[in-house]
Design a protein around this motif. Structure first.
Motif, short mmCIF file in Angstrom:
data_model
loop_
_atom_site.label_atom_id
_atom_site.label_comp_id
_atom_site.label_asym_id
_atom_site.label_seq_id
_atom_site.Cartn_x
_atom_site.Cartn_y
_atom_site.Cartn_z
N GLY A 262 25.42 63.30 -113.44
CA GLY A 262 24.08 63.51 -112.92
C GLY A 262 23.55 62.39 -112.05
O GLY A 262 22.37 62.38 -111.69
N ALA A 263 24.40 61.44 -111.66
CA ALA A 263 23.96 60.36 -110.78
C ALA A 263 23.82 60.87 -109.36
O ALA A 263 24.61 61.71 -108.90
CB ALA A 263 24.94 59.20 -110.83
N LEU A 264 22.82 60.37 -108.65
CA LEU A 264 22.62 60.68 -107.24
C LEU A 264 23.15 59.52 -106.41
O LEU A 264 22.90 58.35 -106.72
CB LEU A 264 21.13 60.89 -106.95
N THR A 265 23.89 59.84 -105.35
CA THR A 265 24.50 58.78 -104.54
C THR A 265 24.18 59.00 -103.07
O THR A 265 24.08 60.14 -102.59
CB THR A 265 26.02 58.74 -104.71
N VAL A 266 24.03 57.89 -102.34
CA VAL A 266 23.85 57.94 -100.89
C VAL A 266 24.59 56.76 -100.27
O VAL A 266 24.68 55.69 -100.87
CB VAL A 266 22.35 57.86 -100.47
N PRO A 267 25.12 56.94 -99.06
CA PRO A 267 25.72 55.80 -98.35
C PRO A 267 24.64 54.94 -97.73
O PRO A 267 23.61 55.45 -97.28
CB PRO A 267 26.57 56.49 -97.27
N VAL A 268 24.87 53.62 -97.70
CA VAL A 268 23.91 52.70 -97.09
C VAL A 268 24.67 51.69 -96.24
O VAL A 268 25.87 51.48 -96.42
CB VAL A 268 23.06 51.96 -98.15
#
Length: 317
Positions: A262-268
């Motif tokens: 359930g973790a949300l991930t985004v590239p930065v």
């Protein structure tokens, strides 16, 4: 640069099959070079050339500054080799195996016995030294096999998939043993299919596929091949997850992806984005169970380079 071993343009053919197609390998003294690749990639062929068991069809290789073809006998005095399968005699005790190898290396009886006792202590086998090897567990046999490769006190050690077939606990034991080899300046070449093994042990990693080198660098450098950093947030409840998604979207400009658990991930682009996310989550009253900034995993790198995940995962699917 001081290389313990170095190979350039290695080519090896077996009939119509090209096992190596111009492979370059090099390791600095006192380091571990991990050679990573799937079955059939050419890892074992490369080790066998460096260990003087095969002649390359093209290219050159030196170990300890010695040409592996022209000075094969001298190279063998410098190296230790442990293959994928245990090579000790099951009908002998552990101590008898090591003493026998010492005698074959022209050690006197007393010296061979002393070296055997030293290695049995180093590899945590002293209490079982008088047991027949046929009664040993898989992990004990692999430790004895490593000890056998060290009888001649080599400065350069070739380990060809030494943890194959061991359960995770036994692999961790063997990892500690391998780390101890470089503590006094030895150089290790380690071939493996286990991605976490290469990351845990290697100073540098060379990735081979279909007989060719497709990448080389430190674990961190290879992870950058996939690109950038990733922020992961796992909120403690559904409302927190909704707010976290909004925060991640605002900071990164990307739509968050949901990963395992359930973790949300985004590239930065930069590590500073983590500070922005942390402040925004705190301002929004979001309780988080996980908040991290990470490089891609080595598994993701391997997939990006070869189009395949870890073969153990494929076989379990």
């Amino acid at each position: 640069m001081d290389y313990a071993f170095e190979a350039e343009g290695l080519v090896k053919r077996f009939g119509k099959t090209t096992a190596l197609a111009g492979v370059d390998l090099a390791a600095r003294s006192g380091t571990v070079l991990g050679v990573l690749g799937p079955n059939g990639a050419g890892k074992t062929t490369a080790i066998r050339i460096l260990a003087t068991l095969l002649r390359p069809d093209e290219g050159r290789a030196e170990v300890g500054g010695l040409d592996v073809v022209k000075r094969a006998a001298d190279v063998r005095r410098l190296i230790g080799l442990t293959g994928q399968y245990a090579s000790v005699d099951e009908d002998l005790t552990a101590r008898e195996n090591l003493v026998l190898l010492g005698r074959l290396l022209d050690m006197g009886r007393a010296r061979a016995g002393a070296r055997a006792d030293e290695l049995l202590g180093l590899f945590d086998l002293a209490e079982d030294a008088a047991r027949r090897v046929s009664t040993y567990s898989g992990g004990m046999r692999r430790r004895l096999d490593l000890a056998a490769g060290m009888v001649g006190d080599p400065r350069i050690v070739f380990l060809d998939e030494p943890t194959t077939g061991l359960d995770p606990g036994k692999r961790e034991d063997l990892w500690r043993t391998i780390r101890s080899m470089t503590a006094d300046g030895r150089t290790v070449l380690l071939t493996t299919q286990y991605l976490e093994e290469a990351e845990a042990l290697a100073d540098d990693i060379t990735v081979i596929d279909h007989g060719a080198v497709i990448a080389h660098g430190t674990p961190a450098e290879l992870k950058r091949i996939v690109g950038g950093l990733t922020i992961a947030v796992r909120a403690a409840d559904a409302e927190g997850a909704r707010v976290a998604a909004k925060v991640l979207r605002a900071v990164s400009g990307s739509e968050p992806a949901e990963s395992g658990g359930g973790a949300l991930t985004v590239p930065v682009d930069t590590a500073g984005a983590l500070t922005e996310v942390t402040r925004a989550l705190d301002a929004g009253g979001v309780e988080v169970a996980e908040l991290s900034l990470r490089l891609p995993s080595l598994d993701e790198v391997f997939f990006a380079l070869t189009g395949r995940h870890d073969e153990r995962e494929e076989s379990a699917a």
